[in-house]
Design a protein around this motif. Structure first.
Motif, PDB file in Angstrom:
ATOM      1  N   LEU A 100      61.123  63.206  49.419  1.00 10.35           N
ATOM      2  CA  LEU A 100      60.387  61.995  49.056  1.00 10.35           C
ATOM      3  C   LEU A 100      58.931  62.194  49.418  1.00 10.35           C
ATOM      4  O   LEU A 100      58.604  62.837  50.416  1.00 10.35           O
ATOM      5  CB  LEU A 100      60.944  60.798  49.812  1.00 10.35           C
ATOM      6  CG  LEU A 100      62.455  60.524  49.666  1.00 10.35           C
ATOM      7  CD1 LEU A 100      62.860  59.367  50.564  1.00 10.35           C
ATOM      8  CD2 LEU A 100      62.797  60.230  48.207  1.00 10.35           C
ATOM      9  N   LYS A 101      58.060  61.617  48.648  1.00 10.99           N
ATOM     10  CA  LYS A 101      56.613  61.711  48.908  1.00 10.99           C
ATOM     11  C   LYS A 101      56.187  60.577  49.823  1.00 10.99           C
ATOM     12  O   LYS A 101      56.578  59.435  49.648  1.00 10.99           O
ATOM     13  CB  LYS A 101      55.833  61.631  47.574  1.00 10.99           C
ATOM     14  CG  LYS A 101      54.340  61.749  47.726  1.00 10.99           C
ATOM     15  CD  LYS A 101      53.686  61.777  46.372  1.00 10.99           C
ATOM     16  CE  LYS A 101      52.176  61.693  46.431  1.00 10.99           C
ATOM     17  NZ  LYS A 101      51.561  62.800  47.128  1.00 10.99           N
ATOM     18  N   PHE A 144      43.762  70.612  50.801  1.00  7.39           N
ATOM     19  CA  PHE A 144      44.759  69.611  50.418  1.00  7.39           C
ATOM     20  C   PHE A 144      45.954  69.617  51.379  1.00  7.39           C
ATOM     21  O   PHE A 144      46.533  70.664  51.672  1.00  7.39           O
ATOM     22  CB  PHE A 144      45.264  69.887  48.997  1.00  7.39           C
ATOM     23  CG  PHE A 144      46.342  68.930  48.546  1.00  7.39           C
ATOM     24  CD1 PHE A 144      46.003  67.708  47.996  1.00  7.39           C
ATOM     25  CD2 PHE A 144      47.679  69.261  48.686  1.00  7.39           C
ATOM     26  CE1 PHE A 144      46.990  66.824  47.574  1.00  7.39           C
ATOM     27  CE2 PHE A 144      48.678  68.379  48.279  1.00  7.39           C
ATOM     28  CZ  PHE A 144      48.336  67.156  47.721  1.00  7.39           C
ATOM     29  N   VAL A 145      46.299  68.443  51.894  1.00  4.76           N
ATOM     30  CA  VAL A 145      47.472  68.264  52.752  1.00  4.76           C
ATOM     31  C   VAL A 145      48.164  66.980  52.324  1.00  4.76           C
ATOM     32  O   VAL A 145      47.523  65.955  52.105  1.00  4.76           O
ATOM     33  CB  VAL A 145      47.090  68.161  54.242  1.00  4.76           C
ATOM     34  CG1 VAL A 145      48.329  67.927  55.099  1.00  4.76           C
ATOM     35  CG2 VAL A 145      46.360  69.411  54.695  1.00  4.76           C
ATOM     36  N   GLU A 188      44.680  66.527  40.847  1.00  3.35           N
ATOM     37  CA  GLU A 188      44.840  66.086  42.236  1.00  3.35           C
ATOM     38  C   GLU A 188      44.844  67.250  43.234  1.00  3.35           C
ATOM     39  O   GLU A 188      45.067  67.066  44.421  1.00  3.35           O
ATOM     40  CB  GLU A 188      46.115  65.238  42.424  1.00  3.35           C
ATOM     41  CG  GLU A 188      46.093  63.953  41.625  1.00  3.35           C
ATOM     42  CD  GLU A 188      47.271  63.057  41.969  1.00  3.35           C
ATOM     43  OE1 GLU A 188      47.921  63.290  43.003  1.00  3.35           O
ATOM     44  OE2 GLU A 188      47.526  62.123  41.188  1.00  3.35           O
ATOM     45  N   PHE A 189      44.624  68.448  42.734  1.00  4.90           N
ATOM     46  CA  PHE A 189      44.540  69.627  43.604  1.00  4.90           C
ATOM     47  C   PHE A 189      43.259  70.367  43.263  1.00  4.90           C
ATOM     48  O   PHE A 189      43.147  70.991  42.212  1.00  4.90           O
ATOM     49  CB  PHE A 189      45.764  70.533  43.400  1.00  4.90           C
ATOM     50  CG  PHE A 189      45.766  71.745  44.288  1.00  4.90           C
ATOM     51  CD1 PHE A 189      45.988  71.623  45.655  1.00  4.90           C
ATOM     52  CD2 PHE A 189      45.552  73.008  43.761  1.00  4.90           C
ATOM     53  CE1 PHE A 189      45.999  72.744  46.475  1.00  4.90           C
ATOM     54  CE2 PHE A 189      45.559  74.130  44.574  1.00  4.90           C
ATOM     55  CZ  PHE A 189      45.785  73.997  45.946  1.00  4.90           C
ATOM     56  N   VAL A 190      42.265  70.250  44.137  1.00  3.06           N
ATOM     57  CA  VAL A 190      40.944  70.814  43.889  1.00  3.06           C
ATOM     58  C   VAL A 190      40.772  72.112  44.663  1.00  3.06           C
ATOM     59  O   VAL A 190      41.031  72.165  45.877  1.00  3.06           O
ATOM     60  CB  VAL A 190      39.827  69.818  44.283  1.00  3.06           C
ATOM     61  CG1 VAL A 190      38.455  70.441  44.071  1.00  3.06           C
ATOM     62  CG2 VAL A 190      39.960  68.531  43.476  1.00  3.06           C
ATOM     63  N   VAL A 191      40.373  73.168  43.960  1.00  4.78           N
ATOM     64  CA  VAL A 191      40.129  74.466  44.582  1.00  4.78           C
ATOM     65  C   VAL A 191      38.637  74.756  44.542  1.00  4.78           C
ATOM     66  O   VAL A 191      37.990  74.613  43.500  1.00  4.78           O
ATOM     67  CB  VAL A 191      40.902  75.585  43.853  1.00  4.78           C
ATOM     68  CG1 VAL A 191      40.611  76.937  44.501  1.00  4.78           C
ATOM     69  CG2 VAL A 191      42.397  75.297  43.874  1.00  4.78           C
TER      70      VAL A 191
END
Length: 327
Positions: free
Chosen positions: A326-327, A313-314, A298-301
């Motif tokens: 909390l998300k 990503f934000v 879920e974190f693409v570089v």
């Protein structure tokens, strides 16, 4: 060969307590490669060497094998069998390598086979799909890639399944070309078909006129080509000049990028069987590892020549009860 398999292979013979063995010291493991680095087939050896060194650098950057760095000694055989015999002897007797790696070509590797077998020196990952390195099993030869029988079966299957049953073969007149030719014969025989026409070329030449004449006169639906990129380029160009609309198929040894660079616009539509995953397919794990977009979950570089900002990503979070996020 995967990183794990290759390192395991070396580790099996080069453990921490390994005794005096040619090519192995307390700091290094010396491997040897004989390939074409000059002459008409030079790009095959050059590119194989680049890939091999890139991988060895990768292993060395992570500490090597039990602290030993892997070194590579190369010798130029010009894609000539008699020269490869001499370079192999020198690698074993003079350079005293631990193992041989990334040899290029059927006639060359086949000629070296008795030498390395007698010396009991392993050969890992030769760039050839010939059966002579597979059957019978040689305890000192470790093939990584599919065979020419596998490749020609796939090519014939593709041609016949799309209605193209009149198939010709253009081949290099040596053990490499004959290995591919035999593979086509087997694949055609399984389908109760016979080869429509044959044309051959001498290794390290581009004298294809006779082959073009015999194959073009048969007007085949497809041509399976088993040769090096220089002669393939000349053959395809001459066929297209005569107006041929046949489907051209190569086995992988041709050298895909070298062929594309050589053919330029004449390469449109020319097919090549491949024995490694498609390098632009991010769904393949080993390819994904080498591409720009690295998915870390879920974190693409992603980096490129024009962007050094790796991520956009934000996410939003909120402070909840008791100071918990909390998300």
């Amino acid at each position: 060969m995967s990183r794990v398999t290759f390192i395991a292979f070396l580790a099996a013979f080069c453990g921490p307590a390994f005794g005096a063995t040619p090519g192995v010291s307390s700091k290094t493991i010396l491997l040897g490669q004989s390939a074409a680095f000059s002459g008409p087939a030079a790009q095959l050896g050059i590119q194989m060497n680049i890939g091999t060194k890139a991988y060895l650098d990768y292993v060395n950057a992570r500490g090597g094998v039990f602290g030993r760095k892997i070194a590579l000694k190369t010798r130029d055989d010009r894609y000539e069998a008699t020269v490869c015999v001499e370079t192999t002897k020198k690698l074993i007797e003079e350079d005293k390598v631990f193992a041989l790696i990334s040899y290029v070509g059927t006639p060359t590797t086949g000629a070296a086979l008795p030498i390395l077998t007698e010396a009991k020196v392993p050969l890992v990952g030769p760039f050839t799909g010939a059966e002579l390195l597979r059957t019978p099993v040689n305890r000192y030869v470790f093939n990584v890639r599919a065979s020419y029988y596998d490749e020609t079966e796939k090519i014939v299957e593709q041609l016949v399944s799309t209605g193209n049953k009149k198939i010709a073969v253009f081949y290099q007149d040596d053990s490499y070309g004959q290995a591919g030719l035999k593979g086509v014969e087997i694949a055609m025989g399984k389908r109760n078909l016979k080869i429509a026409a044959l044309g051959k070329v001498e290794r390290n030449t581009i004298k294809v006129e006779d082959a073009v004449k015999s194959i073009n006169s048969a007007q085949p639906d497809g041509v399976v080509m088993i040769s090096a990129y220089t002669s393939i380029t000349e053959f395809v160009r001459q066929m297209k000049r005569l107006g041929s609309s046949t489907q051209f198929h190569n086995v992988s040894f041709v050298g895909s990028q070298a062929l594309a660079d050589s053919l330029k616009d004449d390469g449109y539509g020319v097919a090549i069987s491949q024995v490694v995953p498609f390098p632009w397919s991010p769904s393949v794990p080993i390819v994904k590892e080498c591409m720009n977009n690295v998915d870390l979950g879920e974190f693409v570089v992603n980096f490129s020549p024009t962007s050094h900002s790796g991520s956009k990503f934000v996410d939003l979070t909120m402070i909840g009860r008791g100071g918990k996020f909390l998300k």
